[in-house]
Design a protein around this motif. Structure first.
Motif, PDB file in Angstrom:
ATOM      1  N   LYS A  10       4.895   7.518  -3.978  1.00  0.00           N
ATOM      2  CA  LYS A  10       5.815   8.611  -4.448  1.00  0.00           C
ATOM      3  C   LYS A  10       6.651   8.305  -5.484  1.00  0.00           C
ATOM      4  N   ASP A  11       7.136   7.078  -5.492  1.00  0.00           N
ATOM      5  CA  ASP A  11       8.435   6.560  -6.244  1.00  0.00           C
ATOM      6  C   ASP A  11       7.865   6.021  -7.291  1.00  0.00           C
ATOM      7  N   ILE A  12       7.914   6.558  -8.741  1.00  0.00           N
ATOM      8  CA  ILE A  12       7.141   6.022  -9.860  1.00  0.00           C
ATOM      9  C   ILE A  12       7.761   4.570 -10.353  1.00  0.00           C
ATOM     10  N   ASN A  13       9.063   4.219 -10.018  1.00  0.00           N
ATOM     11  CA  ASN A  13       9.724   2.979 -10.256  1.00  0.00           C
ATOM     12  C   ASN A  13       8.907   1.841  -9.267  1.00  0.00           C
ATOM     13  N   ILE A  14       8.740   2.163  -8.032  1.00  0.00           N
ATOM     14  CA  ILE A  14       8.121   1.290  -7.043  1.00  0.00           C
ATOM     15  C   ILE A  14       6.731   1.084  -7.596  1.00  0.00           C
ATOM     16  N   SER A  15       5.900   2.206  -8.008  1.00  0.00           N
ATOM     17  CA  SER A  15       4.513   2.060  -8.510  1.00  0.00           C
ATOM     18  C   SER A  15       4.630   1.068  -9.629  1.00  0.00           C
ATOM     19  N   TYR A  16       5.368   1.160 -10.550  1.00  0.00           N
ATOM     20  CA  TYR A  16       5.371   0.444 -11.853  1.00  0.00           C
ATOM     21  C   TYR A  16       5.674  -0.977 -11.548  1.00  0.00           C
ATOM     22  N   SER A  17       6.799  -1.143 -10.410  1.00  0.00           N
ATOM     23  CA  SER A  17       7.097  -2.653 -10.177  1.00  0.00           C
ATOM     24  C   SER A  17       5.868  -3.254  -9.447  1.00  0.00           C
ATOM     25  N   LEU A  18       5.161  -2.502  -8.538  1.00  0.00           N
ATOM     26  CA  LEU A  18       4.048  -3.362  -7.976  1.00  0.00           C
ATOM     27  C   LEU A  18       2.895  -3.419  -9.032  1.00  0.00           C
ATOM     28  N   GLN A  19       2.756  -2.489  -9.898  1.00  0.00           N
ATOM     29  CA  GLN A  19       1.921  -2.657 -10.874  1.00  0.00           C
ATOM     30  C   GLN A  19       2.146  -3.942 -11.653  1.00  0.00           C
ATOM     31  N   THR A  20       3.358  -4.003 -12.251  1.00  0.00           N
ATOM     32  CA  THR A  20       3.707  -5.225 -13.037  1.00  0.00           C
ATOM     33  C   THR A  20       3.284  -6.680 -12.347  1.00  0.00           C
ATOM     34  N   GLN A  21       3.843  -6.499 -11.154  1.00  0.00           N
ATOM     35  CA  GLN A  21       3.748  -7.811 -10.092  1.00  0.00           C
ATOM     36  C   GLN A  21       2.301  -8.269 -10.112  1.00  0.00           C
ATOM     37  N   PHE A  22       1.442  -7.109  -9.772  1.00  0.00           N
ATOM     38  CA  PHE A  22      -0.099  -7.376  -9.526  1.00  0.00           C
ATOM     39  C   PHE A  22      -0.813  -8.013 -10.759  1.00  0.00           C
ATOM     40  N   ASP A  57       1.713   4.527   0.341  1.00  0.00           N
ATOM     41  CA  ASP A  57       3.184   4.949   1.184  1.00  0.00           C
ATOM     42  C   ASP A  57       2.606   6.073   2.120  1.00  0.00           C
ATOM     43  N   LEU A  58       3.092   5.734   3.587  1.00  0.00           N
ATOM     44  CA  LEU A  58       2.727   6.886   4.626  1.00  0.00           C
ATOM     45  C   LEU A  58       3.406   8.147   4.302  1.00  0.00           C
ATOM     46  N   PHE A  59       4.407   8.292   3.723  1.00  0.00           N
ATOM     47  CA  PHE A  59       5.110   9.558   3.396  1.00  0.00           C
ATOM     48  C   PHE A  59       5.096  10.227   2.151  1.00  0.00           C
ATOM     49  N   LEU A  60       3.782  10.407   1.710  1.00  0.00           N
ATOM     50  CA  LEU A  60       3.461  11.005   0.226  1.00  0.00           C
ATOM     51  C   LEU A  60       4.311  12.410   0.413  1.00  0.00           C
TER      52      LEU A  60
END
Length: 94
Positions: A10-22, A57-60
């Motif tokens: 749900k958090d776009i900042n977390i999404s982009y951070s994970l995307q970058t790392q992968f 994320d369990l709580f979308l």
């Protein structure tokens, strides 16, 4: 091409951070935005993308994550599923 990973967060900042790392380690990444509201449409995307890994994320806000996980398991997809959530400190204090 590297392994495929699909991220529902749900958090776009977390999404982009994970995307970058992968992406840095050579993985192919698909983000499904939190604005997605339909489990069936989300399942269609998962089946078409055919990821090796899914992070949920369990709580979308818009999708019942537990129902989605149940759907994924019922489809017998060959996928590793990782779940997590970031609880608010106010919710976890007694």
């Amino acid at each position: 091409m590297g392994k495929k990973i699909l991220i529902l967060e749900k958090d776009i900042n977390i999404s982009y951070s994970l995307q970058t790392q992968f992406l840095i380690v050579g993985m192919d990444v698909l983000l499904i935005p939190e604005t997605e509201k339909d489990i069936e449409l989300t399942m269609d995307k998962i089946i078409k993308y055919s990821p090796d890994y899914i992070i949920i994320d369990l709580f979308l806000r818009n999708i019942d994550s537990f129902s989605l996980i149940k759907e994924i398991k019922q489809c017998n997809l060959d996928v590793k599923l990782f779940t997590y959530t970031k609880l608010n400190k106010k919710l976890t204090k007694k």
